[in-house]
Design a protein around this motif. Structure first.
Motif, PDB file in Angstrom:
ATOM      1  N   TYR A 650       0.833  -1.211   0.000  1.00 58.24           N
ATOM      2  CA  TYR A 650       0.000   0.000   0.000  1.00 58.24           C
ATOM      3  C   TYR A 650       0.862   1.252   0.000  1.00 58.24           C
ATOM      4  O   TYR A 650       0.618   2.195  -0.768  1.00 58.24           O
ATOM      5  CB  TYR A 650      -0.934   0.005   1.210  1.00 58.24           C
ATOM      6  CG  TYR A 650      -1.558   1.364   1.448  1.00 58.24           C
ATOM      7  CD1 TYR A 650      -2.405   1.932   0.494  1.00 58.24           C
ATOM      8  CD2 TYR A 650      -1.277   2.094   2.602  1.00 58.24           C
ATOM      9  CE1 TYR A 650      -2.951   3.192   0.691  1.00 58.24           C
ATOM     10  CE2 TYR A 650      -1.817   3.349   2.804  1.00 58.24           C
ATOM     11  CZ  TYR A 650      -2.652   3.892   1.846  1.00 58.24           C
ATOM     12  OH  TYR A 650      -3.183   5.142   2.031  1.00 58.24           O
ATOM     13  N   VAL A 651       1.897   1.272   0.838  1.00 60.11           N
ATOM     14  CA  VAL A 651       2.776   2.438   0.904  1.00 60.11           C
ATOM     15  C   VAL A 651       3.457   2.670  -0.447  1.00 60.11           C
ATOM     16  O   VAL A 651       3.628   3.811  -0.892  1.00 60.11           O
ATOM     17  CB  VAL A 651       3.821   2.261   2.021  1.00 60.11           C
ATOM     18  CG1 VAL A 651       4.891   3.340   1.948  1.00 60.11           C
ATOM     19  CG2 VAL A 651       3.136   2.290   3.382  1.00 60.11           C
ATOM     20  N   THR A 652       3.812   1.590  -1.120  1.00 54.22           N
ATOM     21  CA  THR A 652       4.480   1.705  -2.414  1.00 54.22           C
ATOM     22  C   THR A 652       3.573   2.308  -3.481  1.00 54.22           C
ATOM     23  O   THR A 652       4.004   3.134  -4.282  1.00 54.22           O
ATOM     24  CB  THR A 652       4.972   0.328  -2.879  1.00 54.22           C
ATOM     25  OG1 THR A 652       5.945  -0.160  -1.955  1.00 54.22           O
ATOM     26  CG2 THR A 652       5.597   0.401  -4.271  1.00 54.22           C
ATOM     27  N   TYR A 653       2.302   1.921  -3.475  1.00 56.69           N
ATOM     28  CA  TYR A 653       1.421   2.264  -4.593  1.00 56.69           C
ATOM     29  C   TYR A 653       0.392   3.350  -4.279  1.00 56.69           C
ATOM     30  O   TYR A 653      -0.420   3.684  -5.132  1.00 56.69           O
ATOM     31  CB  TYR A 653       0.718   0.996  -5.098  1.00 56.69           C
ATOM     32  CG  TYR A 653       1.691  -0.007  -5.653  1.00 56.69           C
ATOM     33  CD1 TYR A 653       2.380   0.257  -6.827  1.00 56.69           C
ATOM     34  CD2 TYR A 653       1.958  -1.198  -4.982  1.00 56.69           C
ATOM     35  CE1 TYR A 653       3.290  -0.644  -7.333  1.00 56.69           C
ATOM     36  CE2 TYR A 653       2.873  -2.106  -5.477  1.00 56.69           C
ATOM     37  CZ  TYR A 653       3.537  -1.829  -6.657  1.00 56.69           C
ATOM     38  OH  TYR A 653       4.461  -2.729  -7.150  1.00 56.69           O
ATOM     39  N   ARG A 654       0.439   3.921  -3.094  1.00 55.81           N
ATOM     40  CA  ARG A 654      -0.504   4.994  -2.791  1.00 55.81           C
ATOM     41  C   ARG A 654      -0.106   6.274  -3.526  1.00 55.81           C
ATOM     42  O   ARG A 654       0.987   6.377  -4.101  1.00 55.81           O
ATOM     43  CB  ARG A 654      -0.546   5.245  -1.289  1.00 55.81           C
ATOM     44  CG  ARG A 654       0.721   5.868  -0.736  1.00 55.81           C
ATOM     45  CD  ARG A 654       0.671   6.011   0.777  1.00 55.81           C
ATOM     46  NE  ARG A 654       1.909   6.581   1.299  1.00 55.81           N
ATOM     47  CZ  ARG A 654       2.181   6.711   2.584  1.00 55.81           C
ATOM     48  NH1 ARG A 654       1.294   6.307   3.482  1.00 55.81           N
ATOM     49  NH2 ARG A 654       3.322   7.232   2.975  1.00 55.81           N
ATOM     50  N   ALA A 655      -0.985   7.270  -3.480  1.00 55.94           N
ATOM     51  CA  ALA A 655      -0.715   8.554  -4.130  1.00 55.94           C
ATOM     52  C   ALA A 655       0.504   9.214  -3.496  1.00 55.94           C
ATOM     53  O   ALA A 655       0.769   9.031  -2.300  1.00 55.94           O
ATOM     54  CB  ALA A 655      -1.924   9.467  -4.007  1.00 55.94           C
ATOM     55  N   PRO A 656       1.264   9.973  -4.275  1.00 60.73           N
ATOM     56  CA  PRO A 656       2.443  10.653  -3.715  1.00 60.73           C
ATOM     57  C   PRO A 656       2.084  11.516  -2.515  1.00 60.73           C
ATOM     58  O   PRO A 656       1.061  12.216  -2.518  1.00 60.73           O
ATOM     59  CB  PRO A 656       2.927  11.517  -4.882  1.00 60.73           C
ATOM     60  CG  PRO A 656       2.390  10.851  -6.115  1.00 60.73           C
ATOM     61  CD  PRO A 656       1.088  10.236  -5.711  1.00 60.73           C
ATOM     62  N   ASP A 657       2.898  11.485  -1.500  1.00 62.98           N
ATOM     63  CA  ASP A 657       2.633  12.254  -0.285  1.00 62.98           C
ATOM     64  C   ASP A 657       2.566  13.754  -0.537  1.00 62.98           C
ATOM     65  O   ASP A 657       1.858  14.478   0.165  1.00 62.98           O
ATOM     66  CB  ASP A 657       3.722  11.968   0.761  1.00 62.98           C
ATOM     67  CG  ASP A 657       3.631  10.554   1.314  1.00 62.98           C
ATOM     68  OD1 ASP A 657       2.537   9.969   1.236  1.00 62.98           O
ATOM     69  OD2 ASP A 657       4.653  10.046   1.804  1.00 62.98           O
ATOM     70  N   ASP A 658       3.320  14.226  -1.525  1.00 57.15           N
ATOM     71  CA  ASP A 658       3.367  15.664  -1.777  1.00 57.15           C
ATOM     72  C   ASP A 658       2.397  16.110  -2.865  1.00 57.15           C
ATOM     73  O   ASP A 658       2.489  17.234  -3.357  1.00 57.15           O
ATOM     74  CB  ASP A 658       4.790  16.093  -2.144  1.00 57.15           C
ATOM     75  CG  ASP A 658       5.318  15.359  -3.369  1.00 57.15           C
ATOM     76  OD1 ASP A 658       4.666  14.392  -3.823  1.00 57.15           O
ATOM     77  OD2 ASP A 658       6.396  15.745  -3.875  1.00 57.15           O
ATOM     78  N   ALA A 659       1.455  15.237  -3.242  1.00 58.88           N
ATOM     79  CA  ALA A 659       0.547  15.560  -4.341  1.00 58.88           C
ATOM     80  C   ALA A 659      -0.279  16.811  -4.048  1.00 58.88           C
ATOM     81  O   ALA A 659      -0.439  17.680  -4.913  1.00 58.88           O
ATOM     82  CB  ALA A 659      -0.371  14.375  -4.640  1.00 58.88           C
TER      83      ALA A 659
END
Length: 688
Positions: A650-659
């Motif tokens: 999940y951490v790998t494929y979630r939306a970018p944190d800085d989006a």
């Protein structure tokens, strides 16, 4: 702790990882590597030094299949590799910025003849005159696919063993050849390459989703799995739309009843046909585009000296995936609008400069906005700089979109006013064409142009003006006639996507459409859209009333979807269980339906069922962040040892944190970015 995470990620990157534990459902960890990483292609069978050359050989197939080979030679598939100046510009950016090994990400779908011979990673440059660099997606590729998965990025297994040449007149030989080259010719064959993403293995800071033609189609009305609207269309597959049956010549041994499935794979790539001077392919492509979407104008009567606002409504009518499709960040389909008075005097317009001006920012363009690490918009498909998606203005299958235009009507205007709106298509942005043209004029670029001449007998000119196709046109006199129910329905559906504070506009338009609907089926279609509006406004009693009305005519999954949505918004999770489950039963190929159901089950604490629902959805969309989160949450709640691997996925494929920060930065720097983030944006018309 860091060491354990590294181990988990390494494990999660193996192909086809389905983890079981006890009597609990299997957990699904996305595939992400293989022998040709970062692409997911795998090769089985006998592979030798001539595999790439054999794969590039189309002439041998043409001896028995002249029609298929000739059609293929006009297709974008046949120009998918380095001989295509557009692709060569893109792939060389990757090779120059991220290294040759990273270009295997592209090669799994575009360059298999080069990939299998390890030429994508060789220290030597790709030879400009080699047929393998000018063959793209060949006969042997598609007809050698043993199986595919839903992952994308070349997620197929290819059998390298050459088929036996058939001996004409020898029934056993012909039967053996047919068995060897027959694959599953349906939409599953297309999934491996028409779903894509940018993985972290490329050296990018975060995972980014990309083209997903098959996912959009799979969840659409064309498969009966749409959960957004009540729509009635004949089922269509990728093959139905892009490989229509055409008359076959007497020498085509693959013909059935005098026809063959066209291997032109006609889509929307007018530029590729034009730069080759292929008039027939261009004509067929433009014919495919014309009428694929509709355009309409909805607005009040104008008053001289007063501000006028009206909506232009576009709808994807015939395309089974997003329109326009392909590389969504460099698509160039746009809206032109002109307002004239009764005497024919043009008062204001928008979008006309876009035909020739690469920097025109006033047009509404159907594309996806991508930004770099500084929040700057990118429009040349510089994927090495991709950091976040800001907005998507392309149209999902059968979906509608509204653009609001406004200006102050001149005091001397002769009323009434008329509006002409056009939807026009060009394959790629002028910025991207300029870069592809520049690259083609370098010594390396000229060598590949010459190589295409020698290997394929074609002249390529990426610098010639791109053809522009008129997809749809409307001419409406404002306030002259009352809109019929279908026009109101399309308009209301488009407005239903707007921000909550403007939803009363959508409700008013849809209620008028409901009033004018000619039959119960039409009223049920409108009721579904009214149900979505009511759900977003928290009017649950109205939601249930619209659901009852719609169910009198249909059991479409969209009815359950908007009821479940209403309950979720109200945090009535227990009430959401039944409609969310029913939605998955009626739309079993819609990953979003499974994501909704899994989320509801997590919320009520039924983690075993949530895990089962999440894994069903992950079969369809292996990297869907919502499904991966539900899977990880359920496994953690069950104290399952697979939870750590699931959480890492999940951490790998979630939306970018800085989006979110990049969206704000982009909006601050770019008027286009600030405007296009709105579901229904407002464009100020240019005064004449």
């Amino acid at each position: 702790m860091k060491r354990s995470i590294v181990v988990v990620l390494a494990f999660a990157c193996r192909r086809d990882v389905v983890i079981t534990h006890g009597d609990l459902p299997a957990a699904r960890i996305p595939s992400a590597s293989g022998a040709f990483a970062p692409s997911l292609v795998a090769i089985t069978g006998t592979r030798d030094a001539d595999t790439g050359t054999t794969l590039a050989d189309v002439d041998s197939c043409a001896s028995c299949h002249p029609d298929a080979a000739a059609q293929w030679s006009s297709s974008a598939h046949s120009f998918a590799s380095f001989g295509n100046p557009i692709y060569r510009y893109d792939v060389e950016l990757v090779r120059g910025s991220l290294g040759k090994a990273a270009s295997q990400h592209c090669g799994g779908c575009h360059d298999l003849p080069l990939l299998v011979d390890n030429m994508m990673t060789s220290a030597e440059p790709i030879p400009a005159g080699d047929l393998r660099a000018h063959s793209g997606v060949t006969c042997r590729l598609c007809h050698g696919v043993a199986r595919t998965t839903f992952d994308g990025n070349a997620s197929y297994v290819w059998n390298a063993t050459p088929p036996d040449a058939p001996v004409l007149g020898d029934a056993a030989s012909i039967a053996r050849h047919k068995q060897q080259v027959t694959t599953t010719i349906d939409s599953s064959l297309c999934i491996g390459c028409h779903r894509g993403f940018l993985p972290r293995e490329l050296g990018l800071p975060s995972h980014l989703g990309g083209v997903d033609e098959t996912g959009a189609w799979q969840s659409s009305a064309w498969t009966g799995n749409d959960i957004a609207l009540l729509d009635r269309v004949e089922p269509k597959t990728c093959i139905d739309c892009h490989m229509e049956r055409v008359p076959a010549s007497p020498g085509e041994l693959g013909a059935k009843h005098g026809t063959i499935a066209s291997h032109r794979f006609v889509g929307g790539h007018t530029w590729m046909a034009s730069m080759r001077g292929d008039a027939e392919q261009l004509a067929l492509t433009q014919a495919k585009l014309e009428g694929a979407a509709s355009i309409d104008v909805a607005g009040p009567s104008a008053r001289a000296g007063a501000r006028l606002e009206f909506d232009v409504v576009i709808r994807n009518l015939l395309v089974g995936h997003r329109f326009p499709g392909g590389l969504l960040d460099v698509q160039d389909t746009w809206v032109e609008v002109a307002v004239a008075d009764r005497r024919g005097r043009r008062l204001a317009d928008s979008g006309f400069a876009h035909a020739t001006d690469a920097d025109d920012r006033d047009a509404h363009v159907l594309r996806t906005l991508i930004v770099d690490a500084d929040g700057e918009l990118l429009d040349e498909h510089q994927l090495t700089k991709f950091r976040a998606q800001i907005a998507t203005r392309t149209l999902a299958p059968r979906a509608a979109q509204a653009i609001r235009y406004g200006f102050v009507v001149p005091s001397d205007a002769a009323l009434p006013l008329s509006v002409t709106a056009r939807l026009r298509h060009r394959s790629r942005t002028l910025h991207m064409q300029a870069e592809a043209c520049r690259a083609a004029q370098t010594p390396e670029g000229r060598a590949f142009i010459a190589g295409a001449r020698g290997a394929r007998g074609v002249e390529l000119d990426p610098c010639k003006p791109q053809p522009i196709t008129l997809v749809a046109e409307a001419h409406v006199v404002l306030g002259e006639r009352a809109a019929d129910w279908q026009r109101l329905y399309d308009h209301g559906m488009a407005l239903a996507a707007t921000i909550v504070t403007r939803l009363p506009e959508a409700r008013a338009v849809l209620e008028l459409a409901h009033e004018r609907a000619p039959d119960p089926r039409a009223r049920a279609m409108v009721a579904v859209q009214l149900g979505w509006v009511a759900a977003r406004q928290g009017r649950i009693a109205d939601v249930l009333a619209y659901a009852r009305e719609a169910r009198e005519q249909s059991d479409a999954p969209a009815i359950d979807a908007f009821v479940a949505d209403a309950y979720v918004r109200a945090n009535r999770w227990a009430d959401a269980i039944a409609p969310a489950k029913s939605c998955t039963e009626r739309a079993p190929k819609n990953a979003a339906a499974w994501a909704l159901y899994a989320r509801v089950l997590v919320a009520i604490g039924d983690h075993r069922s949530a895990l089962a629902a999440a894994t069903r959805g992950l079969e369809l969309a292996p990297r869907d962040a919502d499904l991966l989160r539900s899977q990880a949450t359920a496994l953690a709640a069950l104290h399952d040892p697979r939870a750590e691997a699931a959480q890492a996925a999940y951490v790998t494929y979630r939306a970018p944190d800085d989006a979110a920060g990049l969206r704000i930065r982009c909006a601050q720097r770019s008027a286009t970015c600030a405007r296009d983030r709105n579901a229904v944006e407002t464009i100020e018309l240019r005064l004449e």
